[in-house]
Design an enzyme around this catalytic site. Structure first.
Site, short mmCIF file in Angstrom:
data_model
loop_
_atom_site.label_atom_id
_atom_site.label_comp_id
_atom_site.label_asym_id
_atom_site.label_seq_id
_atom_site.Cartn_x
_atom_site.Cartn_y
_atom_site.Cartn_z
N GLU A 176 27.06 97.46 140.10
CA GLU A 176 27.22 97.35 138.65
C GLU A 176 26.03 96.68 137.99
OE1 GLU A 176 32.06 96.68 138.78
OE2 GLU A 176 30.72 94.96 138.68
N PRO A 177 24.86 97.27 138.04
CA PRO A 177 23.73 96.63 137.39
C PRO A 177 23.85 96.71 135.87
CG PRO A 177 23.13 98.82 138.14
CD PRO A 177 24.53 98.57 138.62
N GLY A 178 23.58 95.60 135.21
CA GLY A 178 23.53 95.59 133.75
C GLY A 178 22.11 95.27 133.33
N ARG A 179 21.71 94.01 133.61
CA ARG A 179 20.38 93.54 133.25
C ARG A 179 19.27 94.43 133.80
NH1 ARG A 179 19.49 87.95 132.65
NH2 ARG A 179 21.30 87.64 133.95
N ARG A 208 19.44 82.74 125.22
CA ARG A 208 19.24 82.54 126.66
C ARG A 208 18.28 81.39 126.98
NH1 ARG A 208 17.49 85.44 129.89
NH2 ARG A 208 19.01 85.10 131.54
N TYR A 230 20.21 78.81 129.19
CA TYR A 230 19.90 78.86 130.63
C TYR A 230 18.48 78.39 130.95
CZ TYR A 230 23.50 82.52 130.10
OH TYR A 230 24.61 83.24 129.76
N CYS A 256 18.66 75.54 112.48
CA CYS A 256 18.63 74.10 112.25
C CYS A 256 18.92 73.33 113.53
CB CYS A 256 19.63 73.74 111.17
SG CYS A 256 19.17 74.51 109.63
N GLU A 257 18.09 73.51 114.53
CA GLU A 257 18.22 72.80 115.80
C GLU A 257 16.87 72.75 116.46
OE1 GLU A 257 21.23 73.24 118.77
OE2 GLU A 257 22.53 74.12 117.26
N TYR A 303 21.74 90.88 127.39
CA TYR A 303 22.32 89.58 127.04
C TYR A 303 21.63 88.90 125.87
CZ TYR A 303 24.49 90.45 131.55
OH TYR A 303 25.16 91.05 132.59
N1 LLP Z 1 29.60 93.00 137.32
C1 LLP Z 1 30.29 91.90 137.01
C2 LLP Z 1 31.65 91.75 137.51
C3 LLP Z 1 29.71 90.90 136.24
O1 LLP Z 1 30.40 89.81 135.93
C4 LLP Z 1 28.39 91.07 135.76
C5 LLP Z 1 27.73 90.05 134.94
C6 LLP Z 1 27.70 92.25 136.10
C7 LLP Z 1 28.34 93.19 136.89
C8 LLP Z 1 26.31 92.53 135.63
O2 LLP Z 1 25.40 91.61 136.08
P1 LLP Z 1 23.81 91.88 135.85
O3 LLP Z 1 23.43 93.09 136.70
O4 LLP Z 1 23.62 92.17 134.42
O5 LLP Z 1 23.18 90.64 136.29
N2 LLP Z 1 24.80 86.00 130.09
C9 LLP Z 1 24.09 85.81 131.35
C10 LLP Z 1 24.51 86.81 132.39
C11 LLP Z 1 26.01 86.79 132.66
C12 LLP Z 1 26.40 87.86 133.64
C13 LLP Z 1 27.87 88.00 133.68
N3 LLP Z 1 28.33 89.00 134.57
C14 LLP Z 1 22.59 85.87 131.08
O6 LLP Z 1 22.19 86.06 129.94
O7 LLP Z 1 21.79 85.72 131.99
#
Ligand code: LLP
Length: 463
Positions: A320-323, A360, A364, A391-392, A421
């Site tokens: 499940e790649p998102g980023r 971010r 982080y 304002c921070e 994100y």
């Molecule tokens: N699958 C599940 C169950 C997840 O919880 C996540 C991310 C992904 C896949 C996708 O992960 P990725 O491939 O995008 O790393 N807001 C944070 C990242 C939180 C990720 C939450 N879950 C940031 O900006 O770094």
């Protein structure tokens, strides 16, 4: 702003309280292809183009700040992931990184599956025509309404995350006369090397059911007990922005061990495992991410090897790649408003966005890079901090950046690798409207998420 107001080169690091000072890059006009979207380049005349469009024209047409997303790059990354994993595996795009209806249509056209983690993401996916059977629903506290909508519309899998949820999904499916396919989210006990807030597989956090103390095995028993549930597999997600494959290997090994135990105890070979997302991308030239084919090979090999040694059939793998898909495809385009040179410290360059469009850095300590994109410059490098308009004092976009010393109000800066994100975590802090997402492709630009307006903000204010 005259050059003398921005002395060349960094000041002494010993007077700088924090940060990473690796020294200025050899050429401030160069754009590292690992960090920038694929179609980005700098024209000989000096300005940067993306998708064949000049950033100055994009700023003129769509305003700033704006997220500029390279559609061709997005599609190419979807294909690269699918080709790497092949027909024996499934790639789910994690919509939490960034989701809109246009994105859903691209995913559908590219044959991708989609992971959603809320009713809102599910509604977006369905409204853009993503077939429900290609959607997976996640979340550690799905509402009854979310579960009901998912079961009713026939989502392909619900990843259950607690004992309560097993009962809730089972009861909903029974009531609706369905048999719902589910996976169980387990916690494999891996400390992924990433920021604490985005690590998700160590035991002391809210996600999943622990493998270590038999809770996951009990979840399997409880799930199998329900005729209205079809347990198809086990799910693990160890965290985000991870470069080291070791965590995934341990995770795969432990998940396969559970499959083996399920087979021994229940005589069932679960057909699926999902190893989640989490693969890191390059935010700066210091980062060296893995290519999808390397990741696919590492994960495929370990699952095959572990299954062979356990004597069970290798399950179908999904990820499940998102980023890693959307992150590198976009940059945020800002206009410089004010510049303050603090004698003996650094130069603060304020842009027209900030922590409301990119939280971010504050949340982080994320590192980003930045470039002057409306022109090139031969001015010497100046150590800068790119900050927003909020304002921070923590409203920092890029903590330590080298910019040409002649950067001036009206210049356009771009912060690359903001596709993931940033818009999805954007806020209206200080009542600042959220920027648009503009997709560019082959010489055309199209707003896929429009800029918020003051009317949008006031519409919710009904007091
Ligand atoms: N699958 C599940 C169950 C997840 O919880 C996540 C991310 C992904 C896949 C996708 O992960 P990725 O491939 O995008 O790393 N807001 C944070 C990242 C939180 C990720 C939450 N879950 C940031 O900006 O770094």
């Amino acid at each position: 702003m005259s050059r003398s107001a921005h002395p060349a080169g960094p000041r002494h690091a010993d007077v700088l309280p924090e940060g990473h000072y690796t020294g200025p890059p050899a050429d401030l006009n160069a754009l590292d292809p690992r960090v920038w979207a694929r179609t980005v380049s700098r024209e000989p005349e000096g300005a940067v183009t993306v998708g064949g469009l000049d950033v100055r024209a994009l700023a003129e047409e769509h305003g700033t700040p704006a997220y500029i997303l390279d559609e061709a790059d997005f599609r190419a990354r979807c294909r690269a992931w699918q080709e790497a994993f092949g027909a024996e595996a499934d790639v789910y795009y994690a919509g939490k990184a960034f989701l809109s209806r246009a994105v859903v249509r691209w995913l559908d056209e590219e044959g991708m599956n989609l992971d959603v983690c809320s009713g809102g993401e599910l509604a977006t996916a369905l409204s853009a025509g993503m077939p429900a059977e290609r959607i997976a629903l996640h979340g550690n506290n799905k509402s009854l309404a979310e579960i009901e909508r998912a079961v009713e519309t026939g989502v392909g899998r619900i990843v259950v995350d607690s004992f309560q949820e097993i009962e809730r999904v089972a009861a909903t499916a029974r009531r609706l006369g369905r048999r719902q396919r589910v996976q169980i989210r387990v916690t494999v006990g891996v400390e992924a090397h990433t920021h604490e807030f985005i690590a998700t597989a160590h035991e002391d956090q809210k996600f999943g059911l622990a493998l270590a103390d038999g809770v996951a095995a009990e979840a399997v028993r409880r799930t199998l007990h329900h005729d209205s549930l079809e347990l198809t597999g086990i799910h693990s997600h160890i965290g985000s922005q991870i470069f080291d494959m070791a965590g995934f290997e341990v995770s795969a090994r432990r998940v396969v061990k559970l499959l083996t135990e399920v087979w021994k105890e229940h005589g069932i070979e679960l057909p699926e495992i999902d190893l989640g997302g989490g693969l890191g991308i390059a935010y700066t030239s210091e980062d060296d991410p893995r290519e999808p084919h390397e990741i696919a090979k590492a994960l495929g090999d370990i699952v095959a090897r572990e299954c062979a040694s356990a004597g069970i059939a290798a399950p179908r793998l999904s990820v499940e790649p998102g980023r890693a898909i959307v992150g590198p495809t976009a940059f945020t385009l800002y206009e410089v408003g004010t510049i303050k040179s603090l004698e003996g410290l650094r130069t603060y360059v304020s842009v027209d966005g900030g922590m409301s469009d990119n939280i971010r850095t504050a949340l982080y300590d994320a590192e980003y890079s930045v470039a002057l994109v409306s022109r090139s410059s031969q001015a010497p490098p100046m150590l800068a901090r790119v900050v927003g308009k909020h304002c921070e004092s923590g409203d920092i976009v890029v903590r330590d950046a080298y910019l040409p010393a002649d950067v001036a109000p009206g210049d356009l800066l771009a912060v690359p690798a903001t596709g993931a994100y940033c818009r999805s975590m954007a806020s209206n802090y200080n009542h600042v409207p959220r920027p648009p997402v503009v997709a560019v492709n082959s010489g055309t630009s199209r707003v896929i998420v429009r800029r918020e307006t003051e009317e949008d903000l006031l519409r919710l204010d009904v007091g």
